[in-house]
Design a protein around this motif. Sequence first.
Motif, mmCIF file in Angstrom:
data_model
loop_
_atom_site.group_PDB
_atom_site.id
_atom_site.type_symbol
_atom_site.label_atom_id
_atom_site.label_comp_id
_atom_site.label_asym_id
_atom_site.label_seq_id
_atom_site.Cartn_x
_atom_site.Cartn_y
_atom_site.Cartn_z
ATOM 1 N N ARG A 1 0.850 -1.190 0.000
ATOM 2 C CA ARG A 1 0.000 0.000 0.000
ATOM 3 C C ARG A 1 0.885 1.238 0.000
ATOM 4 N N LEU A 2 0.671 2.106 -0.976
ATOM 5 C CA LEU A 2 1.442 3.336 -1.078
ATOM 6 C C LEU A 2 0.733 4.522 -0.442
ATOM 7 N N ALA A 3 -0.597 4.513 -0.520
ATOM 8 C CA ALA A 3 -1.336 5.670 -0.001
ATOM 9 C C ALA A 3 -2.776 5.291 0.309
ATOM 10 N N LEU A 4 -3.351 6.046 1.240
ATOM 11 C CA LEU A 4 -4.786 5.999 1.531
ATOM 12 C C LEU A 4 -5.303 7.416 1.328
ATOM 13 N N VAL A 5 -6.373 7.543 0.554
ATOM 14 C CA VAL A 5 -6.928 8.869 0.277
ATOM 15 C C VAL A 5 -8.450 8.835 0.406
ATOM 16 N N LYS A 6 -9.054 10.006 0.471
ATOM 17 C CA LYS A 6 -10.479 10.084 0.780
ATOM 18 C C LYS A 6 -11.410 9.665 -0.346
ATOM 19 N N ASP A 7 -10.981 9.781 -1.615
ATOM 20 C CA ASP A 7 -11.886 9.383 -2.696
ATOM 21 C C ASP A 7 -11.106 8.864 -3.901
ATOM 22 N N ARG A 8 -11.846 8.217 -4.795
ATOM 23 C CA ARG A 8 -11.257 7.566 -5.968
ATOM 24 C C ARG A 8 -10.572 8.580 -6.889
ATOM 25 N N LYS A 9 -11.213 9.704 -7.097
ATOM 26 C CA LYS A 9 -10.649 10.732 -7.975
ATOM 27 C C LYS A 9 -9.288 11.194 -7.466
ATOM 28 N N LEU A 10 -9.182 11.410 -6.166
ATOM 29 C CA LEU A 10 -7.914 11.838 -5.571
ATOM 30 C C LEU A 10 -6.848 10.744 -5.717
ATOM 31 N N ALA A 11 -7.249 9.488 -5.579
ATOM 32 C CA ALA A 11 -6.292 8.374 -5.738
ATOM 33 C C ALA A 11 -5.695 8.373 -7.148
ATOM 34 N N PHE A 12 -6.548 8.569 -8.146
ATOM 35 C CA PHE A 12 -6.069 8.599 -9.528
ATOM 36 C C PHE A 12 -5.193 9.817 -9.787
ATOM 37 N N MET A 13 -5.577 10.970 -9.255
ATOM 38 C CA MET A 13 -4.756 12.177 -9.426
ATOM 39 C C MET A 13 -3.389 12.007 -8.780
ATOM 40 N N LEU A 14 -3.360 11.473 -7.577
ATOM 41 C CA LEU A 14 -2.100 11.263 -6.864
ATOM 42 C C LEU A 14 -1.180 10.333 -7.647
ATOM 43 N N ALA A 15 -1.745 9.243 -8.147
ATOM 44 C CA ALA A 15 -0.945 8.292 -8.930
ATOM 45 C C ALA A 15 -0.375 8.957 -10.176
ATOM 46 N N ARG A 16 -1.209 9.662 -10.907
ATOM 47 C CA ARG A 16 -0.756 10.298 -12.164
ATOM 48 C C ARG A 16 0.271 11.389 -11.905
ATOM 49 N N GLN A 17 0.113 12.144 -10.820
ATOM 50 C CA GLN A 17 1.078 13.196 -10.488
ATOM 51 C C GLN A 17 2.449 12.613 -10.170
ATOM 52 N N ASN A 18 2.477 11.340 -9.820
ATOM 53 C CA ASN A 18 3.742 10.675 -9.498
ATOM 54 C C ASN A 18 4.168 9.707 -10.595
#
Length: 75
Positions: free
Chosen positions: A50-67
Motif C-alpha cells: 500500500r502506497l497511499a490511503l486517500v479520501k476518494d477515488r478521484k484523488l487516488a487517480f490524481m495522486l498516482a498520475r502526479q507521481n
Amino acid sequence: MNTPFDFKDADQSNLVYVRPVAVADLPEDVQDEVGDQETIYAVHRADGERLALVKDRKLAFMLARQNDFAPVTVH
C-alpha cells in the motif's frame, strides 16, 4: 495517514492499483484520522504494498498520475 512516501522510488513498474477500503478494516489509529467516512481508497503497487490511503477515488487517480504512475481500478 499523512506519512510522507517517496513515490519515485516505489517500484520499477509504473502500474498501480486503486481499490476501495472499508474504514472498519483499518487499524484504529487510522480510523480516528478518517472521520465519519465509511470507505476510502488505497493505492497499491503490483506486489500489494500500500502506497497511499486517500479520501476518494478521484484523488487516488490524481495522486498516482502526479507521481508518473498508471492507475487502474481493482474490483
